[in-house]
Write an enzyme that holds these catalytic residues in place. Structure first.
Site, mmCIF file in Angstrom:
data_model
loop_
_atom_site.group_PDB
_atom_site.id
_atom_site.type_symbol
_atom_site.label_atom_id
_atom_site.label_comp_id
_atom_site.label_asym_id
_atom_site.label_seq_id
_atom_site.Cartn_x
_atom_site.Cartn_y
_atom_site.Cartn_z
ATOM 1 C CB CYS B 181 6.037 -2.660 3.315
ATOM 2 S SG CYS B 181 6.939 -1.788 4.617
ATOM 3 C CG ASP B 183 3.290 -0.976 7.843
ATOM 4 O OD1 ASP B 183 2.283 -1.409 8.434
ATOM 5 O OD2 ASP B 183 3.629 0.215 7.841
ATOM 6 C CG HIS B 248 2.623 0.520 2.740
ATOM 7 N ND1 HIS B 248 2.384 1.314 3.828
ATOM 8 C CD2 HIS B 248 3.868 0.021 2.909
ATOM 9 C CE1 HIS B 248 3.433 1.297 4.631
ATOM 10 N NE2 HIS B 248 4.359 0.519 4.095
ATOM 11 C CB CYS B 259 6.346 3.100 3.078
ATOM 12 S SG CYS B 259 7.579 1.836 3.416
#
Lengths: 524, 524
Positions: B181, B183, B248, B259
């Site tokens: 991701c 992130d 995640h 997420c």
């Protein structure tokens, strides 16, 4: 007979039905339905056919039968668009009748062959007839009709094309990737100007100024190279990928009807295209090793009469902006000769041109496969030159833009015809903004100033063999549509830009299906 | 000792220098500089290390020396950012002194190791010191410093990584293409969580929600496959391409620190990633033939303490959302065992998991190479679990976002560390808009609400072997920069978005060179 007089005579004969002038470019000129026997023109109306008095412009190497079939095809396709304005005017005239909707549908069905959106007709009594919406609907519907009739329309000429996939394979090419300028005047390039059969191994990716994207081209090349190496291309073992860049110019109006992207600067157009081809070759060689580079060819198109400058590669495959043969000259030089003598003359001129400026002497001549292709292309183009002589008075009467709509995304290969649409090859508007801007500028002149919206068709291919591919293509189309609408908010606000989406399957289960017409995604 | 008490103790000891709370996420917490010997925690502060009283969390399979070196590296890199706010405050305090510019430069040089833009200091007497501009400058400059020190910084640990290119090759993989991701909490994935040596054959392409672009991945796959088939990958004949998708979740705050793209819905996160992997495999098989598909692996990351769920493929290479091993469990189960016994236990648990729900019995077990990789990955991750136990109190004190800037385009592989930056892999903002929007939303909380601009670094790679490649990468960077600025006009108008561009050569002649710092393009 000069052009003005000829037009007057055609009008009087009734063969010329238009009544518009060239500046009313959203309307369409009906070409005369007979094949005139053209004679040499003292006034130089056609530079190719500038021959002795009394001689006929009928070249021994021209496929006159193919020209007739292509002309029938052109008339059929253009006919689907030609009547739109007149039909809408007729419908407008009866809009206050009590049975208006019914009469309008009958008129549309009779003259255009399809129905109009019923709600537009039903609502007309409230706020008048929405002519803009009807016009755009008709442009897309006529195009869709043409796509749906592709097989029947093209059957008469498709098998008669001079440059077939088999011939290309014999020359050593499994794939031909052509980048013309996005300009609508180049959209008939493959079947008309090159006399090449449109098929899945001919990629067509138009960019403004023929300035193709090197990285995107590397991806297409890698895809085919991988298919070739894994046996996915029958006979591909010893074949190569061929990239052709096509710039354009106008011999009669070089300063204002050349390539808009290059500001009608022909020198810049040819040198830029040559440089881009070099970049592609070097990028592939440096990435995948020496010898990996595709073959390249550089071609210039005179949009006045569809003749070509074919630039000759050397032994290393390098092209040169100043070493070419001009097919208009070849036509003129060989029009009085027998087929055999004409072929020999063309071959001689091509071989002479290879030594132009002594440049190639140190570099060697192009390989035999490329030479075969160049000769075939030159010969095939003679037919197109004569097509323009016989069916378009030797030089297109509308020298400039006359497109019906803008196609953005991937070109449909179903309908390829001069000035049918302006085509911007793009994955995203962010990357293709320059190409879209040129298109919108052209249509500001063609449509917006007459109060008509710019019709934009966003079209992408998908593969029905790959699950999810259609959904992803649809997402891409929606994204591009939204990006186009957000780039031109002033037009959108005034209802002067109408964007629709269509998808085609590479394996033909769907051909240019307009998304809102498609049955729901289920089943795909 | 619970977390609050521990933090209080750390503050009292002076080891904790911050004084911020987690919500002040643009400032930075200084981690204690000693390596505490953690004991079992009765309050369950760390789920992995929930063992008998008095037992130490020191696993026989953990590379404690590597952990120490990685911790030193983390402190070094974070140290380059940590002092920025304090230094700028100190500079602010002297801004009305007569020798301000000189003192400011000395402070910056002493504490941060680089100079500040002189004109910002010289102009301060007119309209005050532009702290926003200075802060953004420092963020980028500290990052650039870290890039420039990559080799020296990484030398202590790079050769000690558990999963090397040679090991991957022995497992049968020439290339590993990882999509975590976007992130920031996943940006330390490769060296820290996977203990995998970053190198040119490890592709890192982060997308919000790990929702990678199937068509873009096919292009990367085709590129490597072509290199492999043409002998460009030594030993590649019998090897495959491996795609890993990493979703995640947060075990302690599953509803608000999971997420964001999947609204912290873990089920959706794992099933979406699995589906995308399936789509990629099918797309390649249907396009290039049966057997062409890459191997795939699905991994879940618990961002609380960097443990993994490794989903086990079956004999056909298919992964299953519900058949996995959890490395936090493996750590707990094996922390008291000898290395040999721990390894045997992990292997047994992996083999048992293959038969979970009886699902795999009909489908067969994963191949030997994949099994080796899964075992190695599980074992390598035990070190990261213990790293978090020993150096981050068993669970990151900042559970949420804490990134320094947004990186858009292609990730630099020089600095990979948790919450260093939010990374959106994109070619165009048009395609990557969702990823950028998530990033901007995060930084609206981290920076904008404190009055600080969002620093955005647009970064692309080029190949110095390919002429024109750098120019084209620069054009791409400029296009993306313009598109970002035009997508967030309100931030730009308030000077709350600062976008810069950097380029790196794939062959290392330039590393993340900020474009306005680069010597003019000549020479490239």
């Amino acid at each position: 007979m000069n052009t003005q007089k000829r037009m007057a005579a055609l009008r009087a004969s009734g063969a010329y039905l238009g009544g518009q002038d060239a500046s009313q470019a959203h309307q369409h000129i009906m070409r005369p339905a007979f094949r005139p026997a053209f004679h040499a023109q003292a006034d130089g109306g056609n530079p190719a056919c500038n021959i002795g008095a009394g001689q006929r412009c009928e070249h021994a190497l021209v496929d006159a039968e193919l020209n007739q079939r292509l002309y029938d095809y052109e008339r059929t396709v253009r006919g689907r668009f030609r009547g739109i304005v007149d039909t809408l005017k007729a419908i407008s005239a009866v809009q206050h009748e009590s049975d208006f909707a019914e009469r309008a549908q009958r008129l549309a069905q009779d003259r255009l062959g399809y129905a109009l959106p019923q709600e537009l007709l039903d609502d007309a009594w409230v706020s008048g007839l929405d002519m803009r919406a009807l016009h755009t609907h008709c442009i897309f519907q006529s195009f869709k009709n043409s796509v749906d009739h592709t097989d029947a329309d093209q059957a008469p000429w498709l098998d008669r094309m001079a440059i077939t996939p088999e011939f290309l394979a014999a020359c050593g090419y499994h794939t031909v990737d052509i980048t013309p300028c996005a300009d609508g005047r180049l959209q008939g390039l493959v079947p008309f100007v090159f006399r090449m059969a449109p098929n899945r191994n001919v990629y067509l990716k138009a960019y403004a100024g023929a300035m193709f994207d090197v990285e995107a081209d590397m991806i297409d090349w890698a895809h085919r190279e991988l298919e070739r190496l894994t046996g996915g291309i029958p006979g591909g073992e010893s074949q190569n990928y061929l990239k052709i860049a096509v710039y354009h110019f106008s011999s009669s109006h070089s300063h204002d009807q050349g390539c808009a992207f290059h500001a009608s600067n022909d020198k810049q157009a040819v040198e830029s295209a040559k440089q881009r081809l070099d970049e592609l070759r070097v990028a592939i060689e440096r990435t995948y090793g020496v010898g990996a580079a595709p073959a390249v060819l550089l071609v210039g198109l005179d949009t006045d009469h569809d003749s070509l400058r074919i630039h000759l590669p050397d032994a290393d495959g390098d092209v040169n902006p100043y070493r070419y043969v001009d097919t208009a000259e070849l036509y003129r030089e060989t029009v009085a000769l027998s087929a055999q003598a004409a072929r020999a003359h063309i071959a001689q001129r091509v071989d002479e041109a290879q030594h132009m400026d002594g440049w190639a002497q140190g570099r060697g001549n192009m390989d035999a496969g490329m030479r075969s292709l160049v000769l075939a292309l030159a010969e095939a183009n003679l037919s197109q030159i004569e097509f323009v002589i016989h069916h378009h008075q030797g030089r297109y009467s509308v020298l400039g833009h006359d497109e019906e709509f803008i196609c953005a995304g991937e070109a449909t290969h179903y309908v390829q015809m001069r000035n049918k649409y302006y085509f911007a090859h793009l994955d995203t508007v962010e990357e293709g903004a320059a190409d879209m801007d040129v298109g919108i500028k052209i249509f500001t002149g063609l449509n917006v100033r007459h109060g008509l919206p710019v019709p934009v068709l966003v079209h992408f291919y998908y593969s029905s063999r790959v699950p999810g591919s259609r959904d992803r293509a649809l997402k891409r189309a929606k994204r591009v549509k939204a990006a186009i609408e957000s780039r031109y908010p002033a037009l959108v606000a005034r209802n002067l830009l109408t964007c629709r989406m269509a998808l085609s399957d590479r394996f033909d289960t769907e051909r240019c299906v307009f998304v809102d017409e498609a049955v729901a995604d289920a089943g795909h």
